[in-house]
Enzyme design. Sequence first.
Site, mmCIF file in Angstrom:
data_model
loop_
_atom_site.group_PDB
_atom_site.id
_atom_site.type_symbol
_atom_site.label_atom_id
_atom_site.label_comp_id
_atom_site.label_asym_id
_atom_site.label_seq_id
_atom_site.Cartn_x
_atom_site.Cartn_y
_atom_site.Cartn_z
ATOM 1 N N GLU A 242 0.987 -1.299 0.164
ATOM 2 C CA GLU A 242 -0.019 0.049 0.054
ATOM 3 C C GLU A 242 0.804 1.188 -0.090
ATOM 4 O OE1 GLU A 242 -3.807 -0.090 2.742
ATOM 5 O OE2 GLU A 242 -2.487 -1.433 3.739
ATOM 6 N N LYS B 194 -6.520 -3.904 15.754
ATOM 7 C CA LYS B 194 -7.826 -3.999 14.828
ATOM 8 C C LYS B 194 -8.749 -4.770 15.868
ATOM 9 C CE LYS B 194 -5.477 -4.985 10.500
ATOM 10 N NZ LYS B 194 -5.034 -5.649 9.282
ATOM 11 N N LYS C 264 -7.093 3.571 9.480
ATOM 12 C CA LYS C 264 -6.456 3.132 8.352
ATOM 13 C C LYS C 264 -7.736 2.537 7.787
ATOM 14 C CE LYS C 264 -2.753 0.408 6.632
ATOM 15 N NZ LYS C 264 -3.448 -1.204 6.351
#
Length: 587
Positions: free
Chosen positions: A295, A475, A526
């Site tokens: 990315e 996460k 993100k």
Amino acid sequence: MDYRRTCRIPAAARQLYELKHRAAEYYRSNGVPRRIEEALNVIFFSNPDDVYGALANWFSEISKTPVISRMTVKKVLDGTGQSTIQVEILCTVQNNEKSMSSVVMSAGSEWTDSIISDAAETNERKREQSVEIALKWIKDDLDPLLTGALPTEQLKIDQLLSNYFIEKLEKDQARKKKEREERVNEPPPPLVPAKPATPTKKRKNSKGKKSPILQKPIPPAEPAEPVLKGSIAIGAISLAVAKAGAIVNKTPLYLHVASLKHKQQIARKMAMPLPLVTLLSCGKTTSGKLNLMKEVIGIPPTGLTIRESIDVFMALQKEIAVLTDKLIKAGPVVKIVSSLGCLAVACDRLEQPLDIIQEACNHLNLELGRNIKLAINCAAHELMDYTKGQYEVINGNFRSPDEMVDMYVDLITRYPSIIALIDPLRKEDQEQWNNICNTLSSKCYLVAEAASKTIVKHLKSQNPSIPRSNGLVLKHIDETTISDLIEVFQLVEGENMITIIGSMEEESSEDSLADVAVGLEARFIKLGGLIRGERATKYNRLLVIEEEMREREILGKRRKHTFPYYADKSQTSLESNSMPSEEAEEG
């Protein structure tokens, strides 16, 4: 009024009934629901001798705090067409059952995708098994376990969920131990005589050829942290309960999460997380030779609003699409939309994706490094060739862990607009993580995502700096509860590390992650690119939250970028002067 019924009622009671009836007429004419009048009639005729006590009982029942009456769960699809679960919380509200919240949580991150077909089929099978087990857990055990609980008691419910998960985990570990013992006790298979080896001629070293240089052996990969099938049920229920608790408290989810973090005391001002927007994907899954840049991420100035940031990146994304179309016409370049929500472009050189973004910025009169900064998700764990003990940065181009550090130093020297590296190395390369922190931590954020431990491991060890870095991508996956997220955020913030809430690669259309990031006061969020719908829903939610916070007058300013300098472990963090001031960024 039914005369035949009222004539059998004593005169005093009849007068009381008429009074109640006139009161009900009054309230109904002023907008009170008809069910109150009906309830009064039922109460009076069923309890004519104790109408006041019956009324008191009835009003006490409908004024009770809503409690969880039951949960429903079903198998649905996430944003990429993979199986996952949807959890719905139903509560008893004023004697009626009402749906309070619903959550769709992706199960994709539990099982890593592979480009090898056999491994991909195995992962798909594991994912399906995990979803089926999660369905069974909720229907058979967790639904009755939480029935009658208050959705506002998040900590208590999360503890019940965690205890249930630990019990399941211990049973699974005991089963595996028993299977291992049984395999040890099995008789060994019969020996098959080996074929004699064919003698080979020894080759003499040719004159002038150098013998291969011995590379320093790399630490072996740590065993993958096992994921208990069905664990997604824990995280999904915890989030659904948080959403239900917010509705009961008549507050947005982000403020509810903030109140949980601060123990019911919310700060006067809250800053929106800075969005990390993925612009290009040029990693190993693309058809080009470049493997390193999974990315390439854009970072807006800290002074821009969410709306202003999205507008800038939308314009930049369109310009990048035009430039990559030219690349396709010029040569064999394949361009697709990645599951990360951005363009996946085949590149052959390390500098190529950065040059594309630089050119797109020039066309829009944006100064790279001033109006937009960059982050690179290197995903180094995907690049290691264990037969060679090196990272394959470009097809056929291998680098040792030490050479990777030198490569990053050179890259950031030539492209100072890069202010963050995510997973530049495997977590096993502790020595090189120390080296890169000592060398680059005064110039950019060094962030661990896949190189980090799980949230549960962080909480057990109480040490988020493994590997040594100055930021973590956290996460909400698997058995992680909202309480776990709050605790690990406080742990990371206590170490003066930056906090990033990250989405999963296989996302659902659930937008609660935006609320969670704001409520936890994450420095960054993100979410991937702006193209796919499951990503766009979260960006849209950020827009709504920012506007609400502005109306409530609780929207605060973000902190500017500062980088701690790690010359050695004993030295305290110092603010770097290598970055422009906040005023210069906004100018």
